[in-house]
Scaffold this motif. Sequence first.
Motif, PDB file in Angstrom:
ATOM      1  N   GLU A 118     -34.349   2.514   0.653  1.00 22.67           N
ATOM      2  CA  GLU A 118     -34.403   1.567   1.913  1.00 22.67           C
ATOM      3  C   GLU A 118     -35.245   0.517   1.778  1.00 22.67           C
ATOM      4  OE1 GLU A 118     -34.796   4.287   5.186  1.00 22.67           O
ATOM      5  OE2 GLU A 118     -33.713   5.841   4.250  1.00 22.67           O
ATOM      6  N   THR A 119     -36.211   0.599   0.994  1.00 23.73           N
ATOM      7  CA  THR A 119     -37.432  -0.311   1.149  1.00 23.73           C
ATOM      8  C   THR A 119     -37.228  -1.795   0.023  1.00 23.73           C
ATOM      9  OG1 THR A 119     -38.639   0.620  -0.665  1.00 23.73           O
ATOM     10  CG2 THR A 119     -39.065   1.601   1.760  1.00 23.73           C
ATOM     11  N   THR A 139     -37.981  -1.699  -2.533  1.00 23.13           N
ATOM     12  CA  THR A 139     -39.443  -1.766  -3.466  1.00 23.13           C
ATOM     13  C   THR A 139     -39.500  -0.828  -4.900  1.00 23.13           C
ATOM     14  OG1 THR A 139     -40.472  -0.122  -2.295  1.00 23.13           O
ATOM     15  CG2 THR A 139     -40.613  -2.625  -1.681  1.00 23.13           C
ATOM     16  N   LYS A 168     -37.345   7.792   1.190  1.00 21.72           N
ATOM     17  CA  LYS A 168     -36.634   6.558   1.635  1.00 21.72           C
ATOM     18  C   LYS A 168     -35.694   6.055   0.588  1.00 21.72           C
ATOM     19  CE  LYS A 168     -39.527   5.224   5.410  1.00 21.72           C
ATOM     20  NZ  LYS A 168     -38.559   5.830   6.591  1.00 21.72           N
ATOM     21  N   GLU A 206     -43.615   8.171   0.262  1.00 23.12           N
ATOM     22  CA  GLU A 206     -42.921   6.875   0.627  1.00 23.12           C
ATOM     23  C   GLU A 206     -43.506   5.841  -0.425  1.00 23.12           C
ATOM     24  OE1 GLU A 206     -42.709   5.570   4.527  1.00 23.12           O
ATOM     25  OE2 GLU A 206     -41.714   7.269   5.487  1.00 23.12           O
ATOM     26  N   GLY A 231     -44.289   2.908  -0.041  1.00 20.23           N
ATOM     27  CA  GLY A 231     -45.575   2.065   0.313  1.00 20.23           C
ATOM     28  C   GLY A 231     -46.874   2.826   0.355  1.00 20.23           C
TER      29      GLY A 231
END
Length: 598
Positions: A77-78, A80, A132, A158, A160
């Motif tokens: 979803e990110t 990254t 995520k 996550e 992040g």
Amino acid sequence: MILKKVCKTLGIIILSTIILSSMANTNAAVSKINSLQKNTVVSSTYIARDSFYDLNEKSVNRLSSEHFQIIWGSNDETGTVNEDLVRGNLQNLETIRDFYVNVMGLDDTSVSVNSPINSSSIHYKTNLYINKTGLSKITDDWAYMSSDGDGFAYLAVEPGAMRVDEPSWVIPHEYAHAITMHQRGTIAAPWYETLANWFRDQYLGSTYYRYGDRVYGPTSDFFQPVVLNSDYYFPHMKNYYDAWPFLLYVTENPDNMNGLGMDVMRKMLHDGSNEIMFDKIQRLSGTSTKDMLGGYARRMVTMDFRRQSSYTNYLNDLLKDSSNYDKVYTTLENTNDGWLKVTDSRAPQQGGYNIIPLNIDMSSKQVSVNFQGDKSVSGADFRASIVTKTRDGKTRYSTMWNNGINTLNLQGDEEKAYLVVCATPDEMLDLTSFDVNAVGTKYPYKVQVLTSGKSDEKVNIASKAVVSTSYCSEWENISALNDSFDPINSNDRSHAVYGNWPETGTQWVQYKFDKKYTISQSDVYWFKDNGGIDVPKSYKIQYWNGNKWVDVKNAVGYGTAINQYNTTTFTPVTTNSIRIQVVSNGSASTGILEWKVE
């Protein structure tokens, strides 16, 4: 065996052995990340496993290092998550594990806690799931540690929270939870997050806090919620993530208390008894919780730990906001009877403390504090200390006490003085609560603060005296008492010392002058050799009144602390002879490194 059943059920694929590569300037060995395709079967010491997804599941991605496996889905979803992120985190996990297991000496996370200790030679990689990314069987959240049904800790984080360079602070915290679980001890719930942040700060304070050839440590975390709520009990919802400076005190053991140090932490982590942390550490170390709390509280004045400069940098930044001053420091109320008392809003709760700046003339020779705790509160007790900070950053401490008068001799280079009061009730309660507004029992007290003399008003006249004693060991020297040598510590053998081994009981040392002097102060630096010579059980100062030896009047002090001068003040006497009469502590003899009279 449980592990055999796990192997069969999970269809474990054995991955390749990881080659270790050494890094410059550190003992950390970081595993090279393998580049095997999924489902490749080769041999390894540590085996990949997964309780949630079959190892052949096509929708799940995996990369492994020697001791870890990172798993993520195909729906990031990110945007990254990429191979560099995963490989970088595997490298950082290996370094963190290396520090916790090989430096701190803790058990690995590679064996199920459902198995008897040392029952299996099979070791498994620890899993980290990336949230995520479409892993429907893993609960999405910022970062957490949990355990699967087979008794293995795993991390779920996550993207992040997975910074690679500079390494994330989240990962060492969450992996600390996994390490804690695999020590198999029982940790009281309020201490769970406290302990993980203590682990992380240990890692940050080492050269293992690094990525590749770039070393970021030693540095430190900070404990701002404790500093701003110091009168509260801990762990409290206001400070429970950050109450770890108490554990810092226990493991660094700066006051050399019996049984403290890193070893007691390892014992605690392995101990299965259901006790609150204070009671458990007291039992395992043999050291009083009251003394531990008092020692910890007074060190918080100047952050007097190994990484003091890191902590004080945080404190100085905190105090740039002037509104924080009255949260960090406590101002006492004046009363009509000459005492200063703590307000109800700031009276310390169990383990809580107050730092009270003393508004005194720093050119004084001595500061004295008369302390009186409110005994109307059931089980009330305290540990108080006078603390000074010198212009060159040194910290000096009085002995700890809980009632009456104590003193600290000022040496002329101090810039600030404080009184620290810590609430140390007779029973430390389990105050588990998830209410941020919870308030524990408060322990009020009152004090009087006095100073005496000016630093330039008195002169040590000991060197003018002829020295004598009831007994001196033949290898010691009575002249050491007044040779104007300032010891480094109470076991300083770099200069002559006076000792009366093997004599015990009552002994004396005496100064005789060729004329009469007016004397009102004595400073004694006790000798303690950690063998047959110890500080005295008690002593008194006497003077010759022309006919007989007489005790000085209104004496304040009579301390027996080591590694410092013990100052005693008294009503001035005019005499040509003064002596100290000591009573030995049990079978030990006594000794003195230096004795000043003024």
